[in-house]
Design an enzyme around this catalytic site. Structure first.
Site, mmCIF file in Angstrom:
data_model
loop_
_atom_site.group_PDB
_atom_site.id
_atom_site.type_symbol
_atom_site.label_atom_id
_atom_site.label_comp_id
_atom_site.label_asym_id
_atom_site.label_seq_id
_atom_site.Cartn_x
_atom_site.Cartn_y
_atom_site.Cartn_z
ATOM 1 N N ASP A 13 0.879 -1.181 0.000
ATOM 2 C CA ASP A 13 0.000 0.000 0.000
ATOM 3 C C ASP A 13 0.913 1.227 0.000
ATOM 4 O O ASP A 13 2.141 1.121 0.107
ATOM 5 C CB ASP A 13 -0.895 -0.012 1.250
ATOM 6 C CG ASP A 13 -1.813 1.210 1.317
ATOM 7 O OD1 ASP A 13 -2.368 1.590 0.278
ATOM 8 O OD2 ASP A 13 -1.958 1.796 2.410
ATOM 9 N N SER A 14 0.273 2.406 -0.034
ATOM 10 C CA SER A 14 1.048 3.648 -0.011
ATOM 11 C C SER A 14 1.644 3.940 1.375
ATOM 12 O O SER A 14 2.565 4.740 1.479
ATOM 13 C CB SER A 14 0.149 4.818 -0.410
ATOM 14 O OG SER A 14 -0.914 4.925 0.516
ATOM 15 N N TYR A 45 -1.263 8.291 -2.423
ATOM 16 C CA TYR A 45 -1.418 7.936 -3.833
ATOM 17 C C TYR A 45 -2.700 8.552 -4.418
ATOM 18 O O TYR A 45 -2.802 8.776 -5.618
ATOM 19 C CB TYR A 45 -1.534 6.409 -3.985
ATOM 20 C CG TYR A 45 -0.233 5.640 -3.937
ATOM 21 C CD1 TYR A 45 0.976 6.248 -3.600
ATOM 22 C CD2 TYR A 45 -0.220 4.276 -4.227
ATOM 23 C CE1 TYR A 45 2.156 5.500 -3.559
ATOM 24 C CE2 TYR A 45 0.956 3.534 -4.199
ATOM 25 C CZ TYR A 45 2.136 4.155 -3.864
ATOM 26 O OH TYR A 45 3.296 3.422 -3.835
ATOM 27 N N GLY A 46 -3.671 8.766 -3.549
ATOM 28 C CA GLY A 46 -5.024 9.112 -4.006
ATOM 29 C C GLY A 46 -5.138 10.423 -4.749
ATOM 30 O O GLY A 46 -6.106 10.657 -5.464
ATOM 31 N N CYS A 76 -4.521 -1.726 -1.562
ATOM 32 C CA CYS A 76 -4.717 -0.311 -1.835
ATOM 33 C C CYS A 76 -5.819 -0.180 -2.882
ATOM 34 O O CYS A 76 -5.706 -0.732 -3.989
ATOM 35 C CB CYS A 76 -3.418 0.280 -2.368
ATOM 36 S SG CYS A 76 -3.575 1.995 -2.877
ATOM 37 N N ASN A 77 -6.868 0.525 -2.528
ATOM 38 C CA ASN A 77 -7.982 0.711 -3.474
ATOM 39 C C ASN A 77 -7.596 1.601 -4.641
ATOM 40 O O ASN A 77 -8.099 1.441 -5.747
ATOM 41 C CB ASN A 77 -9.176 1.335 -2.751
ATOM 42 C CG ASN A 77 -9.822 0.396 -1.757
ATOM 43 O OD1 ASN A 77 -10.793 -0.253 -2.055
ATOM 44 N ND2 ASN A 77 -9.264 0.316 -0.556
ATOM 45 N N THR A 78 -6.722 2.560 -4.385
ATOM 46 C CA THR A 78 -6.313 3.490 -5.444
ATOM 47 C C THR A 78 -5.599 2.719 -6.559
ATOM 48 O O THR A 78 -5.891 2.899 -7.747
ATOM 49 C CB THR A 78 -5.393 4.576 -4.853
ATOM 50 O OG1 THR A 78 -6.080 5.209 -3.776
ATOM 51 C CG2 THR A 78 -5.010 5.600 -5.892
ATOM 52 N N GLU A 156 -2.473 8.559 8.746
ATOM 53 C CA GLU A 156 -1.002 8.461 8.792
ATOM 54 C C GLU A 156 -0.450 9.198 10.021
ATOM 55 O O GLU A 156 0.558 8.808 10.583
ATOM 56 C CB GLU A 156 -0.377 9.037 7.512
ATOM 57 C CG GLU A 156 -0.605 8.215 6.250
ATOM 58 C CD GLU A 156 0.300 6.969 6.133
ATOM 59 O OE1 GLU A 156 1.417 6.982 6.677
ATOM 60 O OE2 GLU A 156 -0.138 5.981 5.500
ATOM 61 N N CYS A 188 -10.973 2.581 0.941
ATOM 62 C CA CYS A 188 -9.566 2.956 1.084
ATOM 63 C C CYS A 188 -9.081 2.214 2.318
ATOM 64 O O CYS A 188 -9.755 2.234 3.359
ATOM 65 C CB CYS A 188 -9.416 4.462 1.292
ATOM 66 S SG CYS A 188 -7.730 4.949 1.750
ATOM 67 N N THR A 189 -7.946 1.558 2.191
ATOM 68 C CA THR A 189 -7.514 0.687 3.297
ATOM 69 C C THR A 189 -7.041 1.469 4.520
ATOM 70 O O THR A 189 -6.849 0.885 5.584
ATOM 71 C CB THR A 189 -6.406 -0.275 2.818
ATOM 72 O OG1 THR A 189 -5.358 0.497 2.214
ATOM 73 C CG2 THR A 189 -6.944 -1.273 1.827
ATOM 74 N N HIS A 190 -6.879 2.782 4.371
ATOM 75 C CA HIS A 190 -6.592 3.593 5.567
ATOM 76 C C HIS A 190 -7.847 3.798 6.418
ATOM 77 O O HIS A 190 -7.750 4.022 7.623
ATOM 78 C CB HIS A 190 -6.075 4.987 5.170
ATOM 79 C CG HIS A 190 -4.634 5.040 4.761
ATOM 80 N ND1 HIS A 190 -4.182 4.544 3.567
ATOM 81 C CD2 HIS A 190 -3.542 5.548 5.410
ATOM 82 C CE1 HIS A 190 -2.872 4.758 3.476
ATOM 83 N NE2 HIS A 190 -2.463 5.357 4.579
HETATM 84 N N1 DGL Z 1 -4.746 3.143 1.289
HETATM 85 C C1 DGL Z 1 -4.795 3.428 -0.084
HETATM 86 C C2 DGL Z 1 -6.120 3.160 -0.711
HETATM 87 O O1 DGL Z 1 -6.734 2.196 -0.327
HETATM 88 C C3 DGL Z 1 -4.072 4.665 -0.554
HETATM 89 C C4 DGL Z 1 -4.433 5.967 0.074
HETATM 90 C C5 DGL Z 1 -3.541 7.075 -0.428
HETATM 91 O O2 DGL Z 1 -2.330 6.901 -0.384
HETATM 92 O O3 DGL Z 1 -4.077 8.105 -0.854
HETATM 93 O O4 DGL Z 1 -6.556 3.809 -1.611
#
Ligand code: DGL
Length: 269
Positions: A13-14, A45-46, A76-78, A156, A188-190
């Site tokens: 993931d990011s 990443y988003g 990571c969904n992105t 984060e 989003c996994t965050h």
């Molecule tokens: N956790 C990631 C996701 O699921 C990336 C979030 C990011 O870095 O913007 O999209």
């Protein structure tokens, strides 16, 4: 003789978000070895272009392959929503699993009124992939999507239950509340890190759908079906592109065990 089943599963993931997927993978597959990579130097990443996210993902997959992973989870969904098909083509010699389809599967299992909310990064929501896949799976689904760009930096930073997070969530989630959704995909996994706060805003009548568990089940099924299941491991190693104490702190918070991540110069891949 080398037993390929003992090779690790690579997960990336990011940043810290994918650790919410690692947690479920450990629950479902306790004897698998895991290598995790969090791109802490380049998060988020988003808000980045598809081209850049694809380039970063290729570098990470090359790194994971060098570590002899037997399969990969894009936690990571992105990346999943923007680059999955291209990555599968580029790295067609290794099984890669993404997180969107498991999220869709979980959501259509729990929704009663077909009104499903999706929250994610700007790039995930812009891709329209959740909406497309939800409507393929449930023709009459009414999908309401909303990007929540500040959630990633809040997670984060470790601001999981803070007032500032509650204020931001209240603002972002207002429209979804008004639409009367009965399920919300954390796309989003965050975001599972902010689950308590999200629940506080939406109340008890909205099912919160975290794709992580279904993703871990999908990996388990793949490994069993392909005789790649490990019964003999359980080592977990963590790598980051920039070393900071926050990663180790959040990692121990999520996984309830202390780990020290190692730094990798990912731009060399
Ligand atoms: N956790 C990631 C996701 O699921 C990336 C979030 C990011 O870095 O913007 O999209």
């Amino acid at each position: 003789m080398i037993n390929i089943n003992e090779n690790p599963i690579g997960i990336f993931d990011s940043g810290v978000g994918g650790l919410t997927v690692v947690k479920e993978v450990i629950n479902v597959l306790p004897k698998e070895n895991i290598i995790y990579f969090g791109d802490t130097a380049r998060v988020p990443y988003g808000s980045k272009s598809k081209e850049l996210v694809y380039k970063f993902s290729c570098q990470i997959i090359k790194f994971l392959k060098e570590k002899n992973v037997k399969s990969i989870i894009i936690a990571c969904n992105t990346v999943s929503s923007n680059c999955y098909e291209d990555l599968k083509k580029q790295f067609n010699d290794i099984p890669i699993i993404e997180v969107l389809q498991p999220g869709v599967k979980s959501a259509i299992q729990v929704t009663k009124n077909g009104k499903i909310g999706v929250i994610g990064t700007e790039a995930t929501i812009r891709s329209g992939q959740y909406e497309k896949k939800l409507k393929e799976a449930l023709k009459d689904a009414q999908v309401y999507s909303k990007s929540c760009p500040l959630f990633v930096p809040l997670a984060e930073e470790g601001f999981l239950d803070d007032k500032i997070t509650l204020d931001v969530a209240t603002k972002y989630l207002k429209d979804l509340k008004d639409y009367n959704i009965d399920s919300l995909i954390l796309g989003c996994t965050h975001y599972p890190l902010l689950k308590n706060t999200i629940k506080k805003v939406l109340g008890d009548n909205v099912n919160i759908v975290d794709p992580a568990f279904e993703t871990a089940l999908k990996m388990k099924k793949y490994l069993l079906d392909n005789n790649m299941y490990n019964t003999n491991g359980g080592d977990h190693n963590f790598y980051v592109s920039d070393k900071n104490d926050k990663f180790d702190f959040i990692c121990s918070l999520i996984l309830k065990q202390n780990y020290i991540a190692k730094k990798v110069s990912i731009e060399n891949y």
